[in-house]
Design a protein around this motif. Structure first.
Motif, short mmCIF file in Angstrom:
data_model
loop_
_atom_site.label_atom_id
_atom_site.label_comp_id
_atom_site.label_asym_id
_atom_site.label_seq_id
_atom_site.Cartn_x
_atom_site.Cartn_y
_atom_site.Cartn_z
N LEU A 235 -2.78 17.42 6.67
CA LEU A 235 -2.79 16.07 7.21
C LEU A 235 -4.08 15.35 6.85
N GLY A 236 -5.19 16.10 6.83
CA GLY A 236 -6.46 15.49 6.45
C GLY A 236 -6.44 15.01 5.02
N ILE A 237 -5.84 15.80 4.14
CA ILE A 237 -5.71 15.42 2.73
C ILE A 237 -4.82 14.19 2.60
N VAL A 238 -3.74 14.15 3.39
CA VAL A 238 -2.83 13.00 3.37
C VAL A 238 -3.54 11.74 3.81
N GLU A 239 -4.35 11.84 4.88
CA GLU A 239 -5.07 10.69 5.40
C GLU A 239 -6.04 10.13 4.37
N GLN A 240 -6.61 11.01 3.53
CA GLN A 240 -7.59 10.58 2.54
C GLN A 240 -6.94 10.03 1.27
N SER A 241 -5.63 10.15 1.16
CA SER A 241 -4.94 9.75 -0.06
C SER A 241 -5.20 8.28 -0.41
N LEU A 242 -4.95 7.39 0.53
CA LEU A 242 -5.18 5.96 0.28
C LEU A 242 -6.66 5.64 0.21
N ASN A 243 -7.45 6.30 1.06
CA ASN A 243 -8.88 6.00 1.11
C ASN A 243 -9.59 6.32 -0.20
N SER A 244 -9.09 7.33 -0.91
CA SER A 244 -9.76 7.73 -2.15
C SER A 244 -9.51 6.76 -3.29
N SER A 245 -8.48 5.94 -3.19
CA SER A 245 -8.13 5.03 -4.28
C SER A 245 -8.32 3.56 -3.94
N TYR A 246 -8.36 3.25 -2.64
CA TYR A 246 -8.40 1.84 -2.25
C TYR A 246 -9.46 1.59 -1.19
N SER A 247 -9.73 0.30 -0.97
CA SER A 247 -10.66 -0.11 0.08
C SER A 247 -10.11 0.33 1.44
N LEU A 248 -11.02 0.49 2.41
CA LEU A 248 -10.61 0.91 3.76
C LEU A 248 -9.71 -0.13 4.43
N TRP A 249 -9.70 -1.34 3.90
CA TRP A 249 -8.90 -2.42 4.51
C TRP A 249 -7.46 -2.44 4.00
N VAL A 250 -7.12 -1.52 3.09
CA VAL A 250 -5.80 -1.59 2.48
C VAL A 250 -4.69 -1.36 3.50
N ARG A 251 -4.91 -0.49 4.49
CA ARG A 251 -3.86 -0.22 5.47
C ARG A 251 -3.52 -1.46 6.28
N ILE B 290 8.59 -4.77 -3.96
CA ILE B 290 7.77 -3.89 -4.80
C ILE B 290 6.55 -4.66 -5.32
N ASN B 291 6.78 -5.87 -5.79
CA ASN B 291 5.69 -6.69 -6.33
C ASN B 291 4.65 -7.04 -5.27
N ARG B 292 5.12 -7.28 -4.04
CA ARG B 292 4.18 -7.60 -2.96
C ARG B 292 3.28 -6.40 -2.64
N VAL B 293 3.89 -5.24 -2.55
CA VAL B 293 3.11 -4.04 -2.24
C VAL B 293 2.16 -3.72 -3.38
N LEU B 294 2.65 -3.80 -4.61
CA LEU B 294 1.82 -3.50 -5.78
C LEU B 294 0.65 -4.48 -5.88
N SER B 295 0.89 -5.74 -5.52
CA SER B 295 -0.17 -6.74 -5.55
C SER B 295 -1.30 -6.38 -4.58
N VAL B 296 -0.93 -5.90 -3.38
CA VAL B 296 -1.94 -5.49 -2.40
C VAL B 296 -2.72 -4.28 -2.90
#
Length: 402
Positions: free
Chosen positions: A5-21, A216-222
């Motif tokens: 779960l810790g690895i999963v939580e870091q998945s977005l954080n490792s590639s994007y800004s903390l504000w992405v969520r 898809i385009n909206r999510v990809l844009s973010v």
């Protein structure tokens, strides 16, 4: 489970800004984001619309594979088509019968596409948009029966005089009763008919397909916007490759099933960079995945690492031979550990060396009377599992190594 779960939580954080969520939470569409680089290809983000549609809580979805939404009537062939698209790292749009948390089935248009690293072309995630589909009512006979009884009841007297004339009213009553029974039976069987209709494919309209593509385009844009601040840009199409070699999603998934600590390096690229690192290796060394990929394994060396041992490793790799050494390695926090390292070349289906696998084991972890396979056997079994995964992948997609 907690480490996963810790690895999963870091998945977005490792590639994007903390504000992405927060930005993704503002998108009203039903969608999920999955990470094929993590064992089990789990969901790392689920939109509010998706959670509302399926009835699940976020904690019940994050970290789990999308198969939890499948059920007894989900078409196996459609599921295999989705898996094939993941393996081939391509987009797919298909109708699927999925199930809500309460067990109710529903048809949806499933539109999935990969997200690529702009730097090296690697697939780092998949976006999956789900558009619920509704079926138009095709059966009017049952409706007529249900409303027709009332109509006949209201005009029973008038119709009996016109149609039956001098026939006894008992005959007319019996006929009306029989009609009522038929319609009542149709009403009772209505649920079974609905179940049969659920099993029949529900076609998506052009409006549904356009809605999915727009989502898809909206999510990809973010994702694109919030990757800029990290310097690890993403895009919807694979760009030119540089530096790190690519692993197919099928190979990544197969390697993810191997629970030992190991890395895969590409000897055909400059400085032989790491192209895959197992979860156990990341746990052992304390590094995150993006800090490891693309680097040579020498970052594990430190001031007290024996240079002669390092030379022995390099010599065996050059001679394309397997070897086992005892070497002092260093974690990210600078703490040292004695590393039992086994190096072996890995050949593809055509017999040519595709990768070098390095199995890392901390000596202290197996000097504590643990039962089971010996350290040597664990290393050899890991190498064997990696070889099977690489050969199977190259046979399925055709060997790209030369």
């Amino acid at each position: 489970m907690e480490s996963q779960l810790g690895i999963v939580e870091q998945s977005l954080n490792s590639s994007y800004s903390l504000w992405v969520r927060e930005a993704l939470d503002e998108i009203p569409d039903n969608f999920t984001i999955t990470d094929p680089c993590i064992s089990g290809h789990p969901i790392v983000f689920a939109s509010r619309g998706f959670l509302k549609m399926t009835g699940y809580a976020k904690s019940e979805v994050i970290g789990r594979n999308g198969r939890i939404f499948q059920g007894p009537k989900t078409c196996r062939r459609s599921v295999m088509e989705v898996r094939e698209a993941v393996r081939e790292e391509r987009a797919i749009q298909i109708n699927l019968l999925n199930y809500r948390k309460d067990g109710r089935p529903f048809w949806m248009l499933f539109h999935m596409c990969p997200v690529f690293s702009k730097e090296d072309g690697r697939v780092i995630s998949f976006i999956a948009v789900q558009v619920p589909l509704s079926r138009r009512a095709r059966r009017s006979g049952a409706g007529f029966c249900r409303s027709g009884v009332n109509l006949l009841s209201e005009e029973a007297s008038r119709i009996s005089d016109v149609v039956y004339g001098t026939c006894r009213r008992e005959v007319w009553s019996d006929s009306l009763l029989e009609l009522s029974r038929v319609c009542a039976l149709d009403s009772v069987l209505g649920s079974d008919v609905s179940e049969r209709e659920i099993e029949e494919p529900c076609e998506a309209s052009d409006v549904d397909k356009n809605e999915a593509a727009s989502a898809i385009n909206r999510v990809l844009s973010v994702l694109t916007h919030y990757s800029e601040s990290t310097g690890r840009l993403v895009c919807g199409k694979r760009c030119g490759l540089s530096g790190v070699g690519l692993l197919s999603s099928s190979l990544t998934i197969s390697l993810g099933r191997i629970k030992q600590s190991f890395v895969l390096t590409d000897p055909h690229l400059s400085d032989m960079p790491i192209v895959y690192a197992s979860d156990a290796f990341l746990k052992l060394t304390g590094y995150s995945r993006h800090e490891v990929l693309g680097r040579n394994c020498r970052f594990l060396n430190g001031e007290d690492t024996d240079s002669l041992t390092v030379h022995k490793i390099e010599e065996n790799i050059q001679m394309e031979r397997a070897c086992t050494v005892r070497i002092l390695s260093y974690r990210k926090d600078k703490s040292s550990f004695w590393n039992s390292l086994h190096i072996s070349p890995v050949r593809n289906a055509s017999g040519k060396i595709a990768y070098i696998v390095g199995v890392h084991m901390e000596e202290s972890s197996y000097n504590q009377g643990q039962r089971g396979l010996s350290p040597e056997m664990k290393q050899l079994s890991t190498v064997g599992a990696v070889k099977i995964a690489v050969r199977s992948s190259s046979m399925g997609a055709g060997s790209s190594k030369s």
